[in-house]
Each structure stands twice: as C-alpha cells, then as structure tokens.
Design an enzyme around this catalytic site. Structure first.
Site, PDB file in Angstrom:
ATOM      1  N   ASP A   1       1.318  -0.854  -0.114  1.00  0.00           N
ATOM      2  CA  ASP A   1      -0.385   0.113  -0.073  1.00  0.00           C
ATOM      3  C   ASP A   1       0.794   1.134   0.010  1.00  0.00           C
ATOM      4  OD1 ASP A   1      -3.368   0.308   0.852  1.00  0.00           O
ATOM      5  OD2 ASP A   1      -2.434   2.247   1.110  1.00  0.00           O
TER       6      ASP A   1
ATOM      7  N   ASN B   1     -13.017  -3.104   2.107  1.00  0.00           N
ATOM      8  CA  ASN B   1     -14.204  -2.332   2.497  1.00  0.00           C
ATOM      9  C   ASN B   1     -14.826  -2.303   1.311  1.00  0.00           C
ATOM     10  OD1 ASN B   1     -12.430  -1.320   5.080  1.00  0.00           O
ATOM     11  ND2 ASN B   1     -11.140   0.495   3.440  1.00  0.00           N
TER      12      ASN B   1
ATOM     13  N   GLY C   1     -15.956   2.883   3.645  1.00  0.00           N
ATOM     14  CA  GLY C   1     -14.405   3.692   3.613  1.00  0.00           C
ATOM     15  C   GLY C   1     -13.907   3.370   2.147  1.00  0.00           C
ATOM     16  N   GLN C   2     -14.365   2.341   1.172  1.00  0.00           N
ATOM     17  CA  GLN C   2     -13.460   2.105   0.385  1.00  0.00           C
ATOM     18  C   GLN C   2     -12.851   3.505  -0.507  1.00  0.00           C
ATOM     19  OE1 GLN C   2     -16.118  -1.196  -2.500  1.00  0.00           O
ATOM     20  NE2 GLN C   2     -14.450  -1.489  -3.518  1.00  0.00           N
TER      21      GLN C   2
ATOM     22  N   HIS D   1     -10.052  -4.824  -4.005  1.00  0.00           N
ATOM     23  CA  HIS D   1      -9.039  -5.537  -3.302  1.00  0.00           C
ATOM     24  C   HIS D   1      -9.194  -6.600  -1.503  1.00  0.00           C
ATOM     25  CE1 HIS D   1      -9.775  -1.463  -2.636  1.00  0.00           C
ATOM     26  NE2 HIS D   1      -9.109  -1.295  -1.659  1.00  0.00           N
ATOM     27  N   LEU D   2      -7.766  -6.915  -0.785  1.00  0.00           N
ATOM     28  CA  LEU D   2      -8.062  -7.186   0.153  1.00  0.00           C
ATOM     29  C   LEU D   2      -7.066  -6.572   0.609  1.00  0.00           C
ATOM     30  CD1 LEU D   2      -8.979 -10.641   1.018  1.00  0.00           C
ATOM     31  CD2 LEU D   2      -7.199  -9.683   2.192  1.00  0.00           C
ATOM     32  N   HIS D   3      -6.824  -6.110   1.814  1.00  0.00           N
ATOM     33  CA  HIS D   3      -6.690  -5.350   3.082  1.00  0.00           C
ATOM     34  C   HIS D   3      -5.326  -6.703   4.059  1.00  0.00           C
ATOM     35  CE1 HIS D   3      -6.774  -1.130   2.286  1.00  0.00           C
ATOM     36  NE2 HIS D   3      -8.379  -1.048   2.466  1.00  0.00           N
TER      37      HIS D   3
HETATM   38  P1  AMP Z   1      -9.398   1.466   0.414  1.00  0.00           P
HETATM   39  O1  AMP Z   1      -9.907   2.334   0.816  1.00  0.00           O
HETATM   40  O2  AMP Z   1     -10.002   0.055   1.239  1.00  0.00           O
HETATM   41  O3  AMP Z   1     -10.500   1.340  -0.953  1.00  0.00           O
HETATM   42  O4  AMP Z   1      -8.235   0.956  -0.029  1.00  0.00           O
HETATM   43  C1  AMP Z   1      -7.663   1.866  -0.951  1.00  0.00           C
HETATM   44  C2  AMP Z   1      -6.064   1.778  -0.885  1.00  0.00           C
HETATM   45  O5  AMP Z   1      -5.307   2.222  -1.253  1.00  0.00           O
HETATM   46  C3  AMP Z   1      -6.011   2.561   0.224  1.00  0.00           C
HETATM   47  O6  AMP Z   1      -4.886   2.013   1.713  1.00  0.00           O
HETATM   48  C4  AMP Z   1      -4.370   3.294  -0.816  1.00  0.00           C
HETATM   49  O7  AMP Z   1      -3.482   4.012  -0.004  1.00  0.00           O
HETATM   50  C5  AMP Z   1      -4.372   2.290  -1.777  1.00  0.00           C
HETATM   51  N1  AMP Z   1      -3.698   2.763  -2.417  1.00  0.00           N
HETATM   52  C6  AMP Z   1      -4.279   4.130  -3.227  1.00  0.00           C
HETATM   53  N2  AMP Z   1      -3.479   4.063  -4.470  1.00  0.00           N
HETATM   54  C7  AMP Z   1      -2.870   3.444  -4.150  1.00  0.00           C
HETATM   55  C8  AMP Z   1      -1.694   2.757  -5.662  1.00  0.00           C
HETATM   56  N3  AMP Z   1      -1.241   3.577  -6.500  1.00  0.00           N
HETATM   57  N4  AMP Z   1      -0.187   2.089  -4.729  1.00  0.00           N
HETATM   58  C9  AMP Z   1      -0.692   1.699  -3.493  1.00  0.00           C
HETATM   59  N5  AMP Z   1      -1.672   1.266  -2.601  1.00  0.00           N
HETATM   60  C10 AMP Z   1      -2.548   2.833  -3.087  1.00  0.00           C
END
Ligand code: AMP
Ligand code: ZN
Length: 113
Positions: free
Chosen positions: A30, A86, A92-93, A99-101
């Site tokens: 991330d 999310n 909070g997406q 994507h999975l954190h």
């Molecule tokens: P979400 O809030 O669950 O949609 O998570 C999106 C995640 O993507 C956030 O934690 C961001 O920091 C991450 N993110 C956004 N753009 C990028 C990128 N170019 N490379 C890596 N992570 C990213």
C-alpha cells in the site's frame, strides 16, 4: 477500466511494489501504509466491490483468501494479522476495484474505525 488506478497498476502503466503475482492476482505494498506490513491483494480482472459479486465468484474469493494467507506467511506474520475488505462509501472504500488489505506487524485493536 482506463481510469481505474488498480487496473492501471495491473496493466503496468503505474508503478507498484509487487510482493506476489500470478495469472489471477497481484499483491502490492500500500502506498500509504497503516501498519508495518500493509499489502493489497488485487484481482487482475476489474470488479468494483464485494457487493457487486455473484454466487459464482465464490471460488475466486477463496483463491483471494489463499493468496492473502500466502502473503501473510511470506511477510512473517506468524503471530497474527488482519484481513480487511472495505465495501462502498459507508465501508470506507476509496478505490473502486476489489482489493483485500493484509495488515500486520503491530497489535490490531477492536472496533475498527
Ligand atoms: P480502500 O480504502 O479499502 O479502497 O483502500 C484503498 C487503498 O489503496 C488505500 O489504503 C490506499 O492507500 C491504497 N492506494 C491508493 N493508490 C495506490 C497506489 N497507486 N499504489 C498502492 N496503493 C494505493
Ligand atoms: Zn480496476
């Protein structure tokens, strides 16, 4: 999806720190980590969010979890970790590509924010 940041990463049009790759998924660090380990497991195919999936996507979700498990293992998270997906504005997406954190390396707390 030309305007989707994760589709652009999958296509190699934007840089990313890749920690795992196969023909179905990419796992990247991330860009704004909230834990010492913060990896995103991303299906290569564009799907916006969990709530847009169908029953037939269940096997893909199983493989997504298996990739997350492998990433956690390779990141040395034997003491535990948190997996988060999310969904939508209230969830909070912020990136509308599923994507999975994988979060680890510090004590997680409950409830999440
Ligand atoms: P979400 O809030 O669950 O949609 O998570 C999106 C995640 O993507 C956030 O934690 C961001 O920091 C991450 N993110 C956004 N753009 C990028 C990128 N170019 N490379 C890596 N992570 C990213
Ligand atoms: Zn996408």
């Amino acid at each position: 999806m030309a305007d989707c940041v994760f589709c652009r990463i999958v296509a190699g049009e934007l840089p990313a720190r890749v920690v795992y790759s196969d023909d179905e998924f990419l796992a990247i660090r991330d860009i704004n980590p909230v834990a010492p380990t913060h990896v995103l497991v991303i299906p290569r195919a564009h799907v916006a969010r969990v709530s847009e999936l169908a029953p037939g996507d269940a096997p893909m979700l199983g493989r997504l979890l298996e990739v997350a498990r492998r990433v956690a293992e390779s990141e040395g998270l034997a003491r535990g970790y948190r997996l988060v997906i999310n969904d939508g504005p209230m969830g909070g997406q912020t990136v509308d590509h599923l994507h999975l954190h994988v979060l680890g390396g510090r004590q997680m707390t409950w409830p999440p924010g």
